[in-house]
Scaffold this motif. Structure first.
Motif, short mmCIF file in Angstrom:
data_model
loop_
_atom_site.label_atom_id
_atom_site.label_comp_id
_atom_site.label_asym_id
_atom_site.label_seq_id
_atom_site.Cartn_x
_atom_site.Cartn_y
_atom_site.Cartn_z
N ASN A 114 -5.38 -52.09 24.11
CA ASN A 114 -5.44 -50.67 24.73
C ASN A 114 -7.06 -50.08 24.58
OD1 ASN A 114 -5.38 -48.14 26.12
ND2 ASN A 114 -3.48 -47.49 25.31
N ASP A 116 -8.99 -48.28 26.10
CA ASP A 116 -9.28 -46.96 26.52
C ASP A 116 -8.67 -46.10 25.22
OD1 ASP A 116 -10.67 -47.79 28.91
OD2 ASP A 116 -8.95 -47.56 29.91
N SER A 117 -7.83 -46.35 24.74
CA SER A 117 -7.24 -45.37 23.71
C SER A 117 -8.42 -45.39 22.31
CB SER A 117 -5.79 -45.92 22.98
OG SER A 117 -4.93 -45.83 23.87
N ARG A 119 -11.33 -46.16 22.67
CA ARG A 119 -12.75 -45.32 23.00
C ARG A 119 -12.58 -43.89 22.97
NH1 ARG A 119 -12.60 -49.50 27.49
NH2 ARG A 119 -13.59 -51.46 26.53
N ARG A 120 -11.38 -43.31 23.48
CA ARG A 120 -11.03 -42.02 23.46
C ARG A 120 -10.97 -41.37 22.04
NH1 ARG A 120 -9.67 -37.44 26.07
NH2 ARG A 120 -8.05 -36.22 25.09
#
Length: 174
Positions: A114, A116-117, A119-120
């Motif tokens: 994941n 995106d997790s 990066r966030r």
């Protein structure tokens, strides 16, 4: 992708200074003269519909407290929000944010499922380092892997959260 811009304007008239920090539709106005600040706020109010929220207490996740010694900045609530979002509010704290002599740059393994997790989380840690300069090296290191995070990179980010859990309310004197 959201672009966020903070603009800062400064002016100096003799011994009087005025500082304006603009973020989207929020302003922080500070200066060396309350009369000049008041006059500037009246001017802005004549040009725009404005609401004066009074003394600064909270801005962009940064809590502001005043004392005779100066201003104190804290992102305690923000840190707890980051821990909560990551499901780490109940984690066991540790003393250091990153292993010494880590080899994160040499990791060749299984990509994190994941990204995106990852990066966030790293983005939120970047913002948290505003009042937590001791996190700068660790967050910078994690940010190098935003394009292709591996499982050990995610584990290193989780370790930073465990460190934050040990002192979520660290205060910066400004």
């Amino acid at each position: 992708m959201v672009c966020q811009v903070i603009c800062c304007f400064e002016a100096l008239w003799g011994d009087v200074s005025l500082h304006v920090l603009v973020y989207v539709d929020d302003l922080i106005i500070a200066g060396s003269s309350t009369a000049v600040i008041s006059r500037f706020k009246r001017y802005l109010n004549s040009c725009f519909h404005m609401k004066d929220l009074g003394l600064l207490k909270y801005f962009l996740g940064i809590e502001v407290a005043r004392s005779p010694d100066g201003l104190f900045l804290s992102q305690r609530k923000y840190a707890l929000d980051v821990l909560t979002e990551a499901g780490m509010l109940g984690c066991k704290p540790i003393d250091t944010p990153m292993e010494q002599n880590h080899r994160l740059a040499l990791v060749k393994g299984v990509p994190f499922d994941n990204p995106d997790s990852y990066r966030r989380l790293v983005g939120r840690l970047v913002y948290l380092s505003v009042t937590r300069p001791e996190l700068s090296y660790d967050v910078h290191t994690l940010a190098q892997f935003l394009s292709d995070p591996q499982i050990p990179h995610w584990e290193a980010a989780i370790r930073v959260l465990r460190y934050i859990k040990g002192s979520p309310g660290q205060v910066m004197n400004s």
